[in-house]
Write an enzyme that holds these catalytic residues in place. Sequence first.
Site: not given
Length: 676
Positions: A303, A340, A372, A518
């Site tokens: 990534d 956040d 998020f 993941d």
Amino acid sequence: MKEQRKRMLDRSILKHAVKDSFIKLNPMIMMKNPVMFVVEIGTLVVLLMLLFPGYFGTGKEMGFNLAVFVILLFTLLFANFAEALAEGRGKAQAASLKKSKQDTKANKLVGNNIQVVNSTELRKGDIVVVSQGEMIPGDGEVIEGLASVDESAITGESAPVIKESGGDFCSVTGGTRVVSDRVKVRITTEPGETFIDKMISLVEGAKRQKTPNEIALNTLLISLTIIFLIVVVTLAPIARHFNIDLPVPVLISLLVCLIPTTIGGLLSAIGIAGMDRVTQFNVLAMSGKAVEASGDINTMILDKTGTITFGNRMASEFVPVGNVEKAELVKWAAMSSIKDETPEGRSVLELMRKQEYTLEETLATGGTFIEFKAETRMSGMDLADGRKVRKGAVDSVRQWIISQKGHVPADLEEKANQVASEGGTPLAVALDDQIYGIIYLKDTVKPGMKERFDQLREMGIRTIMCTGDNPLTAATIAREAGVDDFVAESKPEDKIAVIRREQEQGKLVAMTGDGTNDAPALAQADVGLAMNSGTVAAKEAANMVDLDSDPSKIIEVVAIGKQLLMTRGALTTFSIANDVAKYFAIIPAMFMLAIPQMGALNVMGLGSPLSAILSALIFNAVIIPLLIPLAMRGVKYKPMSSDRLLGRNLLIYGLGGMVVPFVGIKAIDLLVHLWI
Ligand SMILES: Nc1ncnc2c1ncn2[C@@H]1O[C@H](COP(=O)(O)OP(=O)(O)OP(=O)(O)O)[C@@H](O)[C@H]1O
Ligand SMILES: [K+]
Ligand SMILES: [Mg+2]
């Protein structure tokens, strides 16, 4: 721990290895290594002949037989020593881990009360409270609070790490210590199955299984052994037919010289040492198979954020669009980030303060925070008065605005592309039906990445960067870092799709990851490296865990895997080439023993038939300890294509394997002939 790992050959490891070399003579243990087991049977036969010379009629060759027996015994001990030495460091490490796994008291939450219990009584699902100074009693996930934790017991790293509820940094490991604050932890493993337990059994090699590659090689070695066994056994009657008498100890010496004892003796040490190299690198491999698979990887999925780039993606600029005032943009950017907790979110508030704007906190009262998510690529807040603030990937916010029947300013695209083409990540900020502008998140490519990807390319590995970011940012970073290919705007399920697509073409795929999302991809990949800082789900799905949580380590893990496979290949080549050379010493000697007129066969000019046989046998024994350092350290590895590598190794180890025994046996013969 790290210190301990570095001390490779301390005295106590050596002492234990010597002791274990004798214990491993037990035929029940020896049987697992068929090549050496054949040597052991030969040794026993010679021993019987020594003990009962009358019965075998072998009285007159006592001296020679004794020498053969001693050399064979040392051959066995040397092979055992190689394995014991390779196991030694892991055992020492396991012992020190066991010490850190002492029983602790746990503050278990029962209803609203705290009950002090033994850590061994904790079960999956129990909730415990851990405060400053206390040991975390088991593996789990923080469900409330934030604390800094000293994980040096498992990672060797003394700087404490922050663990907090929610998100990717919530997993804690039993045996680590809370150094500040207090957290509530939900236990996620049953006793005996904890991370430290797994680590102990891994480094100790208790459940070490032969890898597919080892099994294949073993089959080859066994076949060779059987072939030579048949050759040697049929040799005796044939020779007798021609009135040549070949003594049994001579035949046994011949057999031992011909069968692949060098690689047979070193094979398991090579595998254990390879695993150990990975461990010293602070990577825990769940199986030897995983380490080997990493040596055969064709495709690597990485990534972007945190692997190729530093990953501390910080807000560095507010860029208004249309005729929006900057102060307005900052106000809504901050509002969308007030709760956040991602590094990106926090950095927005920091930049706001740095630019001396103030937060209108009251506006947020009663609002609902929108967290998020990688799927939505947005975060924000639904305010109490019904207004909605969002920030996120430009494309996602654009779509959201359209769905709100809003309008997209003409200069949004241009300004976003400007940020993206510099490798930054643009986040669009919107309120209801209006886009206010862009937050410029800056991230930089780690130094040296290009060189690393060049190396991977030389190894024949294709690199694909999968990122949630927009195509332009992705393209810029991909170019800067030098990856072969990239997939932009990829959601977690897209990573699995990329892995499957590669695997369908028969390729082996490696990837790193840390989040719960993941986990499926980590499980799907042939080599999945999870970060220790990551979630329990990620660590369970992966077949390796990096204790330092450095995702770019996957590159080194692949190099170690390659080195392991190469070392095994090189020593096999060397061993078999060796055995060919020993032919020339021992076969002529054997026939000269029976028919002295065959002296012309003595191409190596060895002293006498008996000294030739003993010299070959001594060489066969001492080559094992001489190669232990190479087996443990691994052969030097330079990135290059597999074909060139194969050619190079055949030359070095094949040719070397032929030449070295001639020189070695000749030198030993000069010494041995002095007293024979
Ligand atoms: N806190 C946040 N609030 C809103 N949007 C965000 C936030 N963090 C990231 N984004 C946006 O969501 C996109 C996807 O983020 P995600 O973390 O899934 O992937 P990434 O970090 O960009 O890529 P990688 O897979 O390389 O780590 C980002 O590119 C960014 O545009
Ligand atoms: K041999
Ligand atoms: Mg990310």
